[in-house]
Design a protein around this motif. Structure first.
Motif, PDB file in Angstrom:
ATOM      1  N   PHE A  55       0.825  -1.208   0.000  1.00 22.43           N
ATOM      2  CA  PHE A  55       0.000   0.000   0.000  1.00 22.43           C
ATOM      3  C   PHE A  55       0.860   1.259   0.000  1.00 22.43           C
ATOM      4  O   PHE A  55       0.508   2.252  -0.633  1.00 22.43           O
ATOM      5  CB  PHE A  55      -0.910   0.011   1.233  1.00 22.43           C
ATOM      6  CG  PHE A  55      -1.728   1.268   1.337  1.00 22.43           C
ATOM      7  CD1 PHE A  55      -2.814   1.477   0.494  1.00 22.43           C
ATOM      8  CD2 PHE A  55      -1.401   2.255   2.253  1.00 22.43           C
ATOM      9  CE1 PHE A  55      -3.559   2.650   0.565  1.00 22.43           C
ATOM     10  CE2 PHE A  55      -2.128   3.422   2.333  1.00 22.43           C
ATOM     11  CZ  PHE A  55      -3.217   3.623   1.479  1.00 22.43           C
ATOM     12  N   ASP A  56       1.986   1.226   0.693  1.00 23.25           N
ATOM     13  CA  ASP A  56       2.877   2.385   0.716  1.00 23.25           C
ATOM     14  C   ASP A  56       3.325   2.747  -0.699  1.00 23.25           C
ATOM     15  O   ASP A  56       3.284   3.915  -1.101  1.00 23.25           O
ATOM     16  CB  ASP A  56       4.094   2.102   1.588  1.00 23.25           C
ATOM     17  CG  ASP A  56       5.055   3.271   1.646  1.00 23.25           C
ATOM     18  OD1 ASP A  56       4.853   4.165   2.475  1.00 23.25           O
ATOM     19  OD2 ASP A  56       6.006   3.292   0.844  1.00 23.25           O
ATOM     20  N   PHE A  57       3.750   1.736  -1.467  1.00 21.28           N
ATOM     21  CA  PHE A  57       4.185   1.988  -2.842  1.00 21.28           C
ATOM     22  C   PHE A  57       3.015   2.459  -3.708  1.00 21.28           C
ATOM     23  O   PHE A  57       3.144   3.392  -4.507  1.00 21.28           O
ATOM     24  CB  PHE A  57       4.816   0.730  -3.448  1.00 21.28           C
ATOM     25  CG  PHE A  57       6.219   0.483  -2.975  1.00 21.28           C
ATOM     26  CD1 PHE A  57       7.284   1.210  -3.487  1.00 21.28           C
ATOM     27  CD2 PHE A  57       6.483  -0.478  -2.013  1.00 21.28           C
ATOM     28  CE1 PHE A  57       8.577   0.994  -3.045  1.00 21.28           C
ATOM     29  CE2 PHE A  57       7.773  -0.710  -1.562  1.00 21.28           C
ATOM     30  CZ  PHE A  57       8.823   0.026  -2.084  1.00 21.28           C
ATOM     31  N   TYR A  58       1.872   1.801  -3.555  1.00 16.43           N
ATOM     32  CA  TYR A  58       0.716   2.188  -4.363  1.00 16.43           C
ATOM     33  C   TYR A  58       0.245   3.597  -3.997  1.00 16.43           C
ATOM     34  O   TYR A  58      -0.123   4.389  -4.878  1.00 16.43           O
ATOM     35  CB  TYR A  58      -0.435   1.206  -4.181  1.00 16.43           C
ATOM     36  CG  TYR A  58      -1.686   1.647  -4.905  1.00 16.43           C
ATOM     37  CD1 TYR A  58      -1.843   1.428  -6.276  1.00 16.43           C
ATOM     38  CD2 TYR A  58      -2.703   2.314  -4.217  1.00 16.43           C
ATOM     39  CE1 TYR A  58      -2.973   1.856  -6.937  1.00 16.43           C
ATOM     40  CE2 TYR A  58      -3.845   2.748  -4.878  1.00 16.43           C
ATOM     41  CZ  TYR A  58      -3.973   2.514  -6.238  1.00 16.43           C
ATOM     42  OH  TYR A  58      -5.091   2.954  -6.899  1.00 16.43           O
ATOM     43  N   ALA A  59       0.227   3.918  -2.703  1.00 11.72           N
ATOM     44  CA  ALA A  59      -0.263   5.225  -2.261  1.00 11.72           C
ATOM     45  C   ALA A  59       0.567   6.355  -2.850  1.00 11.72           C
ATOM     46  O   ALA A  59       0.022   7.381  -3.292  1.00 11.72           O
ATOM     47  CB  ALA A  59      -0.236   5.300  -0.731  1.00 11.72           C
ATOM     48  N   ARG A  60       1.872   6.188  -2.911  1.00  8.52           N
ATOM     49  CA  ARG A  60       2.742   7.230  -3.476  1.00  8.52           C
ATOM     50  C   ARG A  60       2.545   7.334  -4.989  1.00  8.52           C
ATOM     51  O   ARG A  60       2.582   8.433  -5.555  1.00  8.52           O
ATOM     52  CB  ARG A  60       4.201   6.941  -3.121  1.00  8.52           C
ATOM     53  CG  ARG A  60       4.444   6.976  -1.615  1.00  8.52           C
ATOM     54  CD  ARG A  60       5.856   6.596  -1.228  1.00  8.52           C
ATOM     55  NE  ARG A  60       5.974   6.387   0.208  1.00  8.52           N
ATOM     56  CZ  ARG A  60       6.137   7.351   1.107  1.00  8.52           C
ATOM     57  NH1 ARG A  60       6.225   8.601   0.702  1.00  8.52           N
ATOM     58  NH2 ARG A  60       6.218   7.082   2.395  1.00  8.52           N
ATOM     59  N   TYR A 120      -6.774   2.405   9.035  1.00 11.38           N
ATOM     60  CA  TYR A 120      -5.333   2.608   9.181  1.00 11.38           C
ATOM     61  C   TYR A 120      -4.679   3.008   7.857  1.00 11.38           C
ATOM     62  O   TYR A 120      -3.828   3.909   7.824  1.00 11.38           O
ATOM     63  CB  TYR A 120      -4.655   1.352   9.738  1.00 11.38           C
ATOM     64  CG  TYR A 120      -4.695   1.266  11.246  1.00 11.38           C
ATOM     65  CD1 TYR A 120      -3.968   2.161  12.024  1.00 11.38           C
ATOM     66  CD2 TYR A 120      -5.443   0.287  11.887  1.00 11.38           C
ATOM     67  CE1 TYR A 120      -3.999   2.081  13.413  1.00 11.38           C
ATOM     68  CE2 TYR A 120      -5.478   0.207  13.274  1.00 11.38           C
ATOM     69  CZ  TYR A 120      -4.763   1.111  14.024  1.00 11.38           C
ATOM     70  OH  TYR A 120      -4.793   1.037  15.395  1.00 11.38           O
ATOM     71  N   PHE A 121      -5.058   2.341   6.770  1.00 13.70           N
ATOM     72  CA  PHE A 121      -4.497   2.689   5.466  1.00 13.70           C
ATOM     73  C   PHE A 121      -4.859   4.127   5.080  1.00 13.70           C
ATOM     74  O   PHE A 121      -4.031   4.866   4.537  1.00 13.70           O
ATOM     75  CB  PHE A 121      -4.997   1.727   4.388  1.00 13.70           C
ATOM     76  CG  PHE A 121      -4.299   0.391   4.405  1.00 13.70           C
ATOM     77  CD1 PHE A 121      -2.953   0.296   4.680  1.00 13.70           C
ATOM     78  CD2 PHE A 121      -5.004  -0.780   4.109  1.00 13.70           C
ATOM     79  CE1 PHE A 121      -2.306  -0.935   4.685  1.00 13.70           C
ATOM     80  CE2 PHE A 121      -4.373  -2.010   4.121  1.00 13.70           C
ATOM     81  CZ  PHE A 121      -3.013  -2.082   4.410  1.00 13.70           C
ATOM     82  N   PHE A 122      -6.094   4.507   5.352  1.00 12.00           N
ATOM     83  CA  PHE A 122      -6.550   5.850   4.999  1.00 12.00           C
ATOM     84  C   PHE A 122      -5.789   6.907   5.816  1.00 12.00           C
ATOM     85  O   PHE A 122      -5.340   7.929   5.266  1.00 12.00           O
ATOM     86  CB  PHE A 122      -8.050   5.971   5.240  1.00 12.00           C
ATOM     87  CG  PHE A 122      -8.641   7.262   4.754  1.00 12.00           C
ATOM     88  CD1 PHE A 122      -8.757   7.527   3.402  1.00 12.00           C
ATOM     89  CD2 PHE A 122      -9.081   8.221   5.660  1.00 12.00           C
ATOM     90  CE1 PHE A 122      -9.291   8.725   2.949  1.00 12.00           C
ATOM     91  CE2 PHE A 122      -9.623   9.415   5.222  1.00 12.00           C
ATOM     92  CZ  PHE A 122      -9.731   9.671   3.858  1.00 12.00           C
ATOM     93  N   LEU A 123      -5.622   6.663   7.108  1.00 12.72           N
ATOM     94  CA  LEU A 123      -4.870   7.595   7.950  1.00 12.72           C
ATOM     95  C   LEU A 123      -3.403   7.660   7.515  1.00 12.72           C
ATOM     96  O   LEU A 123      -2.788   8.733   7.513  1.00 12.72           O
ATOM     97  CB  LEU A 123      -4.967   7.171   9.418  1.00 12.72           C
ATOM     98  CG  LEU A 123      -6.348   7.322  10.067  1.00 12.72           C
ATOM     99  CD1 LEU A 123      -6.320   6.756  11.500  1.00 12.72           C
ATOM    100  CD2 LEU A 123      -6.782   8.792  10.097  1.00 12.72           C
TER     101      LEU A 123
END
Length: 340
Positions: A55-60, A120-123
């Motif tokens: 998710f970190d990679f996708y979020a960026r 948690y992902f959203f925050l």
């Protein structure tokens, strides 16, 4: 330090998220924390951490895409929540069927996992998004401060040099009246020189109609021709559509100065200037001497100053292309502008 935090943050997110799910699941049921098989829980913890890194990679990546498309913040968050809902449930379904995740009470466990993971992902996304915005804001603030300092330095230099233009114009005026009225050629040359200097010194940093800039460039080229070889072939093609568009002054001059400075060989200079869909297109060709020892390189103060001015006056709204060949040089400048 920042790089280390970049890699540790998803790990912390995964651990906290998994243990939150275990707390919400085990404590209300009066079960011991991490009840049942510890290896099974460790496997589920690993899946949680892996999801966090993914998710970190996708979020960026997602952040860059939505900002490039310039969509609203509300739509950005809505699309993210939709993605999270489908992605989390898909992982839960596959994990349950493969056997690496255990969802005893299907509905309750799905709801708990959805609420905890999506929250948690959203925050986490909001945190990294705000961190990115803060860094960009700080960079812009530093850039603005640098521009202000540069402007103050330029203003101070201008104030120090303010006396010299008055002295120069007075000297030129004295020479002009000392030339006999019958000598029209030197008198005309001094007039052209005075016009050129006046435009450069008092033109300021405000936009001017493009026609005024074109008149100045024509005067400059006529002045340069006075000292050039009679072999010089100068072709100037300027579109009639260039009249009322406004532009910052003296952006084309460094390129024309270089053309006259380095022209040789066939002594050929071609200038094309036109307007197309709100863009001013400027193209300049000059032949060069074939002598290998004569190297222009064109990396002088004039071109560096031009690049700096374009960056400040037309950020992301210009392009400058310099092409040097053994027998000629081509400069192409594009500036996005608007008609008044």
């Amino acid at each position: 330090m920042k790089s280390l935090s970049r890699w540790i943050s998803p790990l912390i997110l995964g651990v906290v998220m998994f243990n939150t799910i275990r707390l919400v699941t085990d404590l209300p049921s009066h079960n011991p924390f991490w009840s049942n098989s510890v290896p099974f829980h460790l496997l589920a913890l690993f899946v949680s951490v892996l999801m966090s890194y993914a998710f970190d990679f996708y979020a960026r990546y997602y952040m860059k895409r939505v900002r490039a498309k310039n969509i609203s913040v509300m739509l950005e968050y809505t699309l993210l929540l939709v993605y999270l809902f489908f992605a989390v449930n898909l992982i839960l379904y596959l994990g349950d069927n493969i056997g690496i995740l255990f969802l005893g009470d299907k509905i309750a466990d799905y709801v708990i996992a959805d609420v905890v993971c999506i929250l948690y992902f959203f925050l986490y996304y909001i945190i990294i998004r705000n961190d990115k915005l803060e860094k960009e804001y700080n960079q812009q603030s530093l850039q603005m401060e640098k521009i202000k300092v540069d402007q103050l330095e330029i203003e101070l230099k201008f104030l120090r040099a303010q006396y010299h233009p008055h002295f120069l114009f007075n000297a030129l005026n004295t020479v002009y009246f000392q030339i006999d009225e019958k000598n029209k050629v030197p008198r005309h040359t001094l007039e052209m020189l005075s016009d050129l200097l006046r435009y450069q010194l008092y033109g300021g940093n405000k936009k001017v109609p493009i026609q005024k800039e074109i008149d100045y460039l024509k005067t400059y080229m006529n002045f340069q021709r006075l000292r050039m070889s009679e072999r010089l072939v100068l072709n100037v093609r300027i579109s009639e559509d260039l009249k009322e568009q406004e532009i910052y002054p003296l952006l084309f001059l460094p390129l024309i100065e270089n053309a006259f400075k380095y022209v040789g060989g066939d002594y050929h200079i071609d200038l094309d200037m036109s307007c197309e869909k709100g863009k001013i297109l400027f193209s300049l060709f000059n032949s060069k001497p074939l002598d290998a020892e004569i190297k222009s390189h064109r990396k002088g103060i004039g071109l560096e100053n031009l690049r700096r001015r374009l960056l400040l006056l037309y950020p992301d709204k210009h392009s400058l292309d310099l092409q040097e060949q053994p027998d000629h040089f081509v400069a192409k400048l594009m500036i996005e502008t608007e008609s008044v």
